[in-house]
Design a protein around this motif. Structure first.
Motif, PDB file in Angstrom:
ATOM      1  N   ASP A  84       0.920  -1.094   0.028  1.00 52.14           N
ATOM      2  CA  ASP A  84       0.005  -0.035   0.092  1.00 52.14           C
ATOM      3  C   ASP A  84       1.066   1.272   0.120  1.00 52.14           C
ATOM      4  O   ASP A  84       0.526   2.231  -0.749  1.00 52.14           O
ATOM      5  CB  ASP A  84      -0.917  -0.140   1.248  1.00 52.14           C
ATOM      6  N   ARG A 112      -2.089  -1.826  -9.127  1.00 50.00           N
ATOM      7  CA  ARG A 112      -3.172  -2.224  -8.166  1.00 50.00           C
ATOM      8  C   ARG A 112      -2.999  -3.847  -8.319  1.00 50.00           C
ATOM      9  O   ARG A 112      -3.118  -4.480  -7.252  1.00 50.00           O
ATOM     10  CB  ARG A 112      -4.498  -1.894  -8.353  1.00 50.00           C
ATOM     11  N   LEU A 117      -3.773  -5.098  -4.381  1.00 55.78           N
ATOM     12  CA  LEU A 117      -4.405  -4.313  -3.255  1.00 55.78           C
ATOM     13  C   LEU A 117      -5.965  -4.491  -3.585  1.00 55.78           C
ATOM     14  O   LEU A 117      -6.470  -4.461  -4.587  1.00 55.78           O
ATOM     15  CB  LEU A 117      -3.843  -2.659  -3.507  1.00 55.78           C
ATOM     16  N   THR A 121      -8.669  -0.260  -0.263  1.00 53.64           N
ATOM     17  CA  THR A 121      -7.427   0.600   0.124  1.00 53.64           C
ATOM     18  C   THR A 121      -6.937   1.408  -0.864  1.00 53.64           C
ATOM     19  O   THR A 121      -6.595   2.662  -0.639  1.00 53.64           O
ATOM     20  CB  THR A 121      -6.482  -0.613   0.408  1.00 53.64           C
ATOM     21  N   CYS A 122      -7.198   0.997  -2.185  1.00 51.92           N
ATOM     22  CA  CYS A 122      -6.857   1.998  -3.286  1.00 51.92           C
ATOM     23  C   CYS A 122      -7.767   3.238  -3.223  1.00 51.92           C
ATOM     24  O   CYS A 122      -7.008   4.272  -3.550  1.00 51.92           O
ATOM     25  CB  CYS A 122      -7.002   1.293  -4.696  1.00 51.92           C
TER      26      CYS A 122
END
Length: 137
Positions: A84, A112, A117, A121-122
């Motif tokens: 992240d 990504r 991820l 979160t993105c």
């Protein structure tokens, strides 16, 4: 060829993002420098090597299958607990002008996926970066 260091790998992701539209702007290069200078993940990185690392990444990108190879090696070099952070660093570069070009969007999609991820979160990383870069006018 050996894997890049974790620092190098994160810088590679920022360079890939900046170079995605074949135009590395001064603002994007400055943002890469600011991230390396101020983010805790780079505390023990020798800042004098930043240009060398960025140039090495560019050289690797110009090889046959360069983008995929650099992305694969960078992803393998970055521990999962920093995926992240790596994405956030790359997105910082893309968000510096608050304008996403299609090439940048595509690279971020690739990141990504490579970094595995989750969408929430993105989204959180992206919203925070956009908020940091907004101006009054």
């Amino acid at each position: 060829m050996p894997l890049p260091t974790v620092h190098d790998a994160i810088i590679y992701l920022m360079v890939i993002t900046s170079a995605s539209d074949r135009d590395m702007t001064d603002d994007e290069l400055a943002r890469i420098g600011e991230v390396v200078k101020s983010w805790p993940v780079f505390t023990d990185f020798d800042r004098d090597k930043l240009v060398e690392v960025a140039q090495r990444c560019q050289e690797l990108l110009h090889r046959e299958g360069g983008l995929k190879a650099v992305l694969k090696d960078a992803t393998r070099a970055i521990p999962s607990r920093l995926h992240d952070t790596a994405y956030a660093a790359a997105f910082e570069v893309a968000a510096v002008d608050l304008e996403m070009r299609m090439e940048e969007v595509r690279i971020l999609q690739m990141l990504r996926g490579s970094l595995d991820l989750d969408p929430l979160t993105c989204t959180a990383i992206e919203r925070a970066a956009k908020a940091r870069h907004r101006m009054l006018t």
